[in-house]
Design an enzyme around this catalytic site. Structure first.
Site, PDB file in Angstrom:
ATOM      1  N   ASP A 134      -9.866   1.998   2.629  1.00 27.44           N
ATOM      2  CA  ASP A 134      -9.800   1.362   3.958  1.00 27.44           C
ATOM      3  C   ASP A 134     -10.321   2.337   5.006  1.00 27.44           C
ATOM      4  O   ASP A 134     -11.061   1.964   5.925  1.00 27.44           O
ATOM      5  CB  ASP A 134      -8.348   1.023   4.350  1.00 27.44           C
ATOM      6  CG  ASP A 134      -7.847  -0.248   3.677  1.00 27.44           C
ATOM      7  OD1 ASP A 134      -8.678  -1.102   3.316  1.00 27.44           O
ATOM      8  OD2 ASP A 134      -6.619  -0.373   3.514  1.00 27.44           O
ATOM      9  N   LYS A 162       0.814  -1.222   0.000  1.00 30.42           N
ATOM     10  CA  LYS A 162       0.000   0.000   0.000  1.00 30.42           C
ATOM     11  C   LYS A 162       0.851   1.277   0.000  1.00 30.42           C
ATOM     12  O   LYS A 162       0.478   2.272  -0.608  1.00 30.42           O
ATOM     13  CB  LYS A 162      -0.951   0.013   1.204  1.00 30.42           C
ATOM     14  CG  LYS A 162      -2.041  -1.051   1.098  1.00 30.42           C
ATOM     15  CD  LYS A 162      -2.949  -1.064   2.307  1.00 30.42           C
ATOM     16  CE  LYS A 162      -3.857  -2.279   2.280  1.00 30.42           C
ATOM     17  NZ  LYS A 162      -4.755  -2.370   3.428  1.00 30.42           N
TER      18      LYS A 162
HETATM   19  P1  NDP Z   1       1.098  -3.855   9.739  1.00 31.47           P
HETATM   20  O1  NDP Z   1       2.014  -5.020   9.587  1.00 31.47           O
HETATM   21  O2  NDP Z   1       1.365  -2.634   8.922  1.00 31.47           O
HETATM   22  O3  NDP Z   1       1.062  -3.404  11.298  1.00 31.47           O
HETATM   23  C1  NDP Z   1       0.846  -4.286  12.343  1.00 31.47           C
HETATM   24  C2  NDP Z   1       0.978  -3.567  13.702  1.00 31.47           C
HETATM   25  O4  NDP Z   1       0.572  -4.492  14.687  1.00 31.47           O
HETATM   26  C3  NDP Z   1       2.363  -3.111  14.087  1.00 31.47           C
HETATM   27  O5  NDP Z   1       2.288  -1.894  14.781  1.00 31.47           O
HETATM   28  C4  NDP Z   1       2.892  -4.239  14.986  1.00 31.47           C
HETATM   29  O6  NDP Z   1       3.748  -3.787  16.044  1.00 31.47           O
HETATM   30  C5  NDP Z   1       1.613  -4.716  15.640  1.00 31.47           C
HETATM   31  N1  NDP Z   1       1.603  -6.152  15.921  1.00 31.47           N
HETATM   32  C6  NDP Z   1       1.723  -7.183  15.045  1.00 31.47           C
HETATM   33  N2  NDP Z   1       1.596  -8.356  15.673  1.00 31.47           N
HETATM   34  C7  NDP Z   1       1.388  -8.090  16.971  1.00 31.47           C
HETATM   35  C8  NDP Z   1       1.181  -8.895  18.148  1.00 31.47           C
HETATM   36  N3  NDP Z   1       1.162 -10.225  18.068  1.00 31.47           N
HETATM   37  N4  NDP Z   1       0.989  -8.272  19.316  1.00 31.47           N
HETATM   38  C9  NDP Z   1       0.996  -6.928  19.411  1.00 31.47           C
HETATM   39  N5  NDP Z   1       1.200  -6.097  18.355  1.00 31.47           N
HETATM   40  C10 NDP Z   1       1.398  -6.684  17.147  1.00 31.47           C
HETATM   41  O7  NDP Z   1      -0.345  -4.416   9.445  1.00 31.47           O
HETATM   42  P2  NDP Z   1      -1.653  -3.658   8.884  1.00 31.47           P
HETATM   43  O8  NDP Z   1      -1.921  -2.469   9.722  1.00 31.47           O
HETATM   44  O9  NDP Z   1      -1.549  -3.453   7.429  1.00 31.47           O
HETATM   45  O10 NDP Z   1      -2.767  -4.785   9.112  1.00 31.47           O
HETATM   46  C11 NDP Z   1      -3.039  -5.270  10.401  1.00 31.47           C
HETATM   47  C12 NDP Z   1      -4.216  -6.231  10.414  1.00 31.47           C
HETATM   48  O11 NDP Z   1      -5.384  -5.617   9.901  1.00 31.47           O
HETATM   49  C13 NDP Z   1      -4.023  -7.505   9.589  1.00 31.47           C
HETATM   50  O12 NDP Z   1      -4.425  -8.581  10.400  1.00 31.47           O
HETATM   51  C14 NDP Z   1      -4.962  -7.340   8.423  1.00 31.47           C
HETATM   52  O13 NDP Z   1      -5.475  -8.584   7.989  1.00 31.47           O
HETATM   53  C15 NDP Z   1      -6.058  -6.470   9.007  1.00 31.47           C
HETATM   54  N6  NDP Z   1      -6.731  -5.617   7.982  1.00 31.47           N
HETATM   55  C16 NDP Z   1      -8.096  -5.714   7.817  1.00 31.47           C
HETATM   56  C17 NDP Z   1      -8.757  -4.929   6.895  1.00 31.47           C
HETATM   57  C18 NDP Z   1     -10.237  -5.052   6.726  1.00 31.47           C
HETATM   58  O14 NDP Z   1     -10.776  -4.541   5.718  1.00 31.47           O
HETATM   59  N7  NDP Z   1     -10.969  -5.665   7.627  1.00 31.47           N
HETATM   60  C19 NDP Z   1      -8.031  -3.952   6.039  1.00 31.47           C
HETATM   61  C20 NDP Z   1      -6.606  -3.884   6.325  1.00 31.47           C
HETATM   62  C21 NDP Z   1      -5.993  -4.701   7.257  1.00 31.47           C
HETATM   63  P3  NDP Z   1       5.316  -3.421  15.832  1.00 31.47           P
HETATM   64  O15 NDP Z   1       5.341  -2.017  15.306  1.00 31.47           O
HETATM   65  O16 NDP Z   1       5.883  -3.536  17.199  1.00 31.47           O
HETATM   66  O17 NDP Z   1       5.864  -4.425  14.869  1.00 31.47           O
END
Ligand code: NDP
Length: 261
Positions: free
Chosen positions: A99, A63
């Site tokens: 989104d 993205k």
């Molecule tokens: P990113 O990878 O960009 O960001 C993930 C964030 O979550 C980071 O800040 C990371 O922390 C944190 N994180 C990841 N795993 C964990 C964990 N186990 N415990 C605590 N914090 C965690 O992902 P996106 O923002 O692009 O997407 C996130 C989720 O949203 C996905 O599961 C995706 O499927 C869902 N999604 C759903 C949509 C919908 O239409 N319903 C649209 C877009 C996304 P750190 O910075 O420390 O690494």
């Protein structure tokens, strides 16, 4: 002439978008296809798009690079710095972010929200924080590590890591982390979850079709809650509207796309 649409992502195998868009294309008797494109090297996105497609969706992890490669982007996508929808116009790549608007529509049923806490600081947190701010909802971000919080701090959002002691109340708690997607973990330690849920009214997990530990706990706290299915559906309807220049009503697209769920 037949229109060609796709979704670019890596992985892209499990995406529901092809099903959603194909139901709408078939239901509306349109001459079009919507395929999946596994894209490993994001830098190739523009060339592939302009050569082969009229419109596209973009998912993880492309993205941000898609935003960089666009010839034009709308104002909302500009402030988020990420796009999830592409349109070809006069052989130019034009980007949008549905989104953000899809998420906002999905929380319309939660009334009177004044403040929100976003768990996670990734791409979807950027989209959601921007649309909440645009709609005058005060928004804070809590992440396990500090690196990704810089972006939000620079934009004036209040940010926290798990180590910060905070006693604040938020109406809506939003999980944008992947915790609960392929494991049984909460997005942050239990004591913090208890603190924030005990003073909240609503909870939404943007992960869809899974009863995550976050949602299970929200139910225990009797919070009105939902998963990310509506967000996914609404961002898809809005993308479809962009593909077809608003030719069809929201309701009719929704009727067909919903069959994918
Ligand atoms: P990113 O990878 O960009 O960001 C993930 C964030 O979550 C980071 O800040 C990371 O922390 C944190 N994180 C990841 N795993 C964990 C964990 N186990 N415990 C605590 N914090 C965690 O992902 P996106 O923002 O692009 O997407 C996130 C989720 O949203 C996905 O599961 C995706 O499927 C869902 N999604 C759903 C949509 C919908 O239409 N319903 C649209 C877009 C996304 P750190 O910075 O420390 O690494």
């Amino acid at each position: 002439m037949s229109k060609k649409f796709t979704i670019f992502g890596n992985p892209v195998k499990h995406s529901l978008s092809p099903k959603m868009h194909t139901y709408a294309i078939e239901g509306l008797n349109l001459d079009a296809t919507y395929t999946k494109t596994l894209l490993e090297d994001g830098k190739k996105l523009k060339e592939l798009f302009l050569k082969n497609f009229d419109g596209a969706s973009v998912t993880i992890p492309h993205k941000e690079i898609a935003f960089e490669l666009c010839d034009e982007v709308d104002d909302l996508a500009k402030s988020i710095k990420a796009v999830n929808t592409l349109i070809k116009k006069d052989n130019k790549m034009v980007g949008y972010n549905t989104d953000a608007t899809g998420f906002y529509r999905s929380i319309k049923e939660f009334e009177g929200i004044k403040s929100a806490l976003i768990l996670g600081a990734g791409g979807s947190a950027k989209a959601i924080s921007t649309i909440l701010k645009t709609n005058q909802i005060s928004c804070s971000i809590l992440n396990r590590s500090s690196e990704r919080l810089k972006h939000f701090k620079n934009l004036g959002f209040e940010t926290f890591t798990w180590d910060d002691l905070f006693k604040k109340n938020f109406d809506l708690i939003i999980n944008t982390t992947s915790a609960g997607l392929n494991d049984s973990s909460l997005p942050c330690p239990k004591d913090i979850m208890y603190d924030i849920f005990s003073n909240a009214k609503y909870a939404i997990d943007i992960i869809y079709n899974i009863n995550t530990p976050f949602l299970q706990l929200a139910k225990k706290f009797n919070l009105k809650n939902k998963d990310g299915s509506d967000m996914l559906l609404y961002q898809g309807i809005e993308a479809f509207n962009l593909f077809y220049d608003n030719r069809f009503s929201y309701d009719i697209i929704e009727k067909f796309m919903k069959k994918a769920f």
